[in-house]
Scaffold this motif. Structure first.
Motif, mmCIF file in Angstrom:
data_model
loop_
_atom_site.group_PDB
_atom_site.id
_atom_site.type_symbol
_atom_site.label_atom_id
_atom_site.label_comp_id
_atom_site.label_asym_id
_atom_site.label_seq_id
_atom_site.Cartn_x
_atom_site.Cartn_y
_atom_site.Cartn_z
ATOM 1 N N GLU A 34 0.929 -1.276 -0.149
ATOM 2 C CA GLU A 34 -0.105 0.120 -0.052
ATOM 3 C C GLU A 34 0.791 1.148 -0.003
ATOM 4 O O GLU A 34 1.837 1.190 0.823
ATOM 5 N N ARG A 35 0.348 2.328 -0.529
ATOM 6 C CA ARG A 35 1.072 3.692 -0.610
ATOM 7 C C ARG A 35 -0.174 4.393 0.061
ATOM 8 O O ARG A 35 -0.933 5.066 -0.314
ATOM 9 N N LEU A 200 -1.871 12.652 -3.845
ATOM 10 C CA LEU A 200 -2.731 12.355 -4.829
ATOM 11 C C LEU A 200 -1.940 11.522 -5.975
ATOM 12 O O LEU A 200 -2.443 10.348 -6.473
ATOM 13 N N GLN A 201 -0.766 12.024 -6.304
ATOM 14 C CA GLN A 201 -0.075 11.294 -7.187
ATOM 15 C C GLN A 201 0.575 10.125 -6.725
ATOM 16 O O GLN A 201 0.402 9.047 -7.685
ATOM 17 N N CYS A 203 -0.036 8.184 -3.695
ATOM 18 C CA CYS A 203 -0.566 7.298 -2.606
ATOM 19 C C CYS A 203 -2.081 7.171 -3.012
ATOM 20 O O CYS A 203 -2.899 8.251 -3.277
ATOM 21 N N GLU A 204 -2.648 5.995 -3.070
ATOM 22 C CA GLU A 204 -3.895 5.809 -3.387
ATOM 23 C C GLU A 204 -4.824 5.866 -1.818
ATOM 24 O O GLU A 204 -5.956 6.143 -2.125
ATOM 25 N N ARG A 205 -4.308 5.735 -0.935
ATOM 26 C CA ARG A 205 -5.043 5.874 0.442
ATOM 27 C C ARG A 205 -4.486 7.069 1.298
ATOM 28 O O ARG A 205 -3.129 7.105 1.192
ATOM 29 N N THR A 219 -9.987 6.725 0.390
ATOM 30 C CA THR A 219 -9.011 6.859 -0.928
ATOM 31 C C THR A 219 -8.504 8.338 -0.692
ATOM 32 O O THR A 219 -9.231 9.267 -0.452
ATOM 33 N N THR A 220 -7.554 8.546 -1.551
ATOM 34 C CA THR A 220 -6.863 10.072 -1.295
ATOM 35 C C THR A 220 -7.862 10.827 -2.063
ATOM 36 O O THR A 220 -8.118 12.051 -1.736
ATOM 37 N N ARG A 221 -8.407 10.321 -3.070
ATOM 38 C CA ARG A 221 -9.259 10.861 -3.974
ATOM 39 C C ARG A 221 -10.496 11.699 -3.393
ATOM 40 O O ARG A 221 -10.786 12.465 -3.444
#
Lengths: 247, 253
Positions: A34-35, A200-201, A203-205, A219-221
């Motif tokens: 995970e990132r 955002l670029q 890490c997905e979380r 989620t980062t988004r």
């Protein structure tokens, strides 16, 4: 799957000797690969939390890395597994040459000779700094020093790479180069940052830590799109930046 | 400060002396200086031989004599004091150009000037042919206490960082109308020095935490390069060996 957890924190509380409480019961799981971006205003306890991951600080609660509890007896192995890249590379790079600095961590683990040289070469190649191996850290640019600081930690082959404000003080090109390097690494990443587009670029979380507690996890988004949530924790997207829609 | 000034004493080029491992050069330089100091001052010929030996090393290291001479001036204060000895020494005197000069004073002055110059040139040669980080490696291999080489290493590395911090603080003071020349503004300077000390202290803590995070457990790993080969020891120790033979001959005659 509990065995795929790289980081597992339960009820982590910590107060500094002066009585100031920094963490109020942090629960956190990070899976392998995970990132994760750890967001939060200044003084939220982000750096304090990071220093719990490798046993520099120890408060109440439990911290496990790859299932191994962070205790005094396990510290050497814990510090191999948790690679922390500090905010100021001048704090991290203290040896006379780049190669010696990268060798410091694995040498503390007992590596010597050709095996140690191979580790150093591998780590420097991962951050594109092989040609600078014999230079003194203070002769490098800031961006190069930060990359070497990443290499000093990669040389220990950590289970999780923890970075404190990786994009701070970097010029735009150095910021992008570091992102390219980080995206190319096959490693679990926990990144403490105020740089929301960077989060955002890379890490997905994302997690928000505020007043010593994790107050958001998603989620980062999603998190960056929730303006009200960000505002409650003194976080703001830079002027003109919107979270791109779509995948 | 740090490497910024390192080139003041180091001559980075290639020569047979430059290629020798640092520990043999340190041993040769210290051994040479000790033997020179032990040589009786009356045996003036011996000092001529020593100068010749150093000249050979200078040539082998491809160091320009002018470069060395400019740096030898560091010993001038000591030589000036030595020059006073013949005027104030007691005992037997000789007349020269209408001056009454003490014989023991003359010998004393010669002793300080000759031995001092030989020692300074030998140290300068060591510094010219060995980068400062290698000197620390050499001291380490000679079993110099770890804690001392570590402190020196940190000084080299962080002297640079602190120097830059001090320079930034100075620019910030100047930018707010501070002028160094007013005595009453010493207070700002002193406060700045105190702030720099605190920053150094805080940085020390951060560096230590960063070291702990990479598995530091109180002992620095021994790193870097191969130790000297017997042939290199033999080459470097020729200097103190010949010096020792000359010193012995001088003591016996």
């Amino acid at each position: 799957m509990i065995d795929s957890m790289v980081l597992s924190l339960r009820g982590v509380r910590f107060a500094y000797p002066d009585g100031r409480r920094a963490l109020h019961g942090v629960d956190l799981d990070v899976r392998r690969g995970e990132r994760v971006a750890l967001l939060g205003p200044n003084g939220a306890g982000k750096t304090t939390l990071v220093l719990h991951l490798n046993g520099i600080h120890a408060g109440e609660g439990t911290v496990e890395v790859d299932g191994l509890p962070v205790t005094k007896a396990n510290l050497t192995e814990i510090r191999r597994r948790v690679g922390i890249v500090f905010q100021d590379p001048d704090d991290q790079l203290f040896m006379p040459t780049v190669a010696e600095d990268v060798a410091f961590g694995p040498a503390n683990l007992g590596l010597r000779g050709p095996e140690l040289d191979a580790r150093v070469d591998e780590a420097l190649a991962q951050v594109g700094m092989s040609e600078h191996r014999d230079r003194a850290p203070h002769h490098l640019s800031f961006g190069q020093r930060r990359r070497v600081a990443v290499a000093t930690v990669l040389a220990m082959r950590p289970s999780v790479l923890v970075m404190d404000e990786p994009s701070s003080n970097l010029d735009p090109a150095a910021r992008r180069e570091l992102a390219d390097i980080l995206l190319g690494l096959d490693v679990t990443l926990l990144m403490v940052t105020h740089d929301l587009p960077y989060a955002l670029q890379l890490c997905e979380r994302a997690l928000i830590l505020d007043a010593g507690k994790i107050t958001a996890d998603g989620t980062t988004r999603e998190i960056l799109a929730d303006e009200a949530l960000l505002a409650r924790h003194r976080l703001e997207l830079p002027y003109g930046f919107t979270v791109p829609t779509g995948a | 400060m740090g490497a910024g000034h390192a080139h003041l004493l180091h001559l980075p080029h290639d020569s047979a002396v430059h290629r020798l491992p640092p520990e043999v050069k340190i041993a040769a330089s210290v051994g040479f200086t000790l033997l020179v100091v032990l040589t009786p001052r009356e045996a003036m010929w011996a000092f001529g031989v020593y100068a010749l030996l150093l000249a050979i090393v200078v040539a082998a290291a491809r160091v320009r004599p002018g470069w060395l001479l400019r740096r030898v001036v560091i010993e001038l204060p000591f030589v000036l004091i030595a020059l006073l000895l013949p005027f104030f020494g007691g005992g037997e005197t000789v007349h020269w150009l209408g001056l009454n000069l003490s014989v023991t004073g003359l010998y004393g002055a010669w002793n300080i000037a000759a031995k001092g110059t030989l020692g300074v040139v030998s140290s300068l040669l060591l510094a010219a042919t060995t980068p400062v980080n290698d000197l620390l490696t050499g001291l380490d291999r000679l079993r110099c206490p770890r804690v001392m080489t570590q402190i020196a290493g940190f000084m080299l590395r962080y002297g640079q960082v602190l120097g830059e911090e001090a320079a930034r603080m100075r620019v910030a003071r100047l930018s707010r109308g501070y002028e160094q020349r007013f005595l009453w503004q010493l207070r700002a300077w002193a406060t700045g020095a105190g702030a720099l000390f605190l920053r150094a202290f805080e940085r020390g803590e951060r560096v230590y935490v960063a070291m702990l995070s990479r598995g530091y457990a109180g002992v620095m790993p021994r790193l870097g390069g191969r130790p000297a080969r017997p042939a290199e020891w033999a080459a470097a120790l020729t200097l103190p060996a010949v010096t020792g033979a000359v010193a012995l001959a001088a003591a016996l005659t």
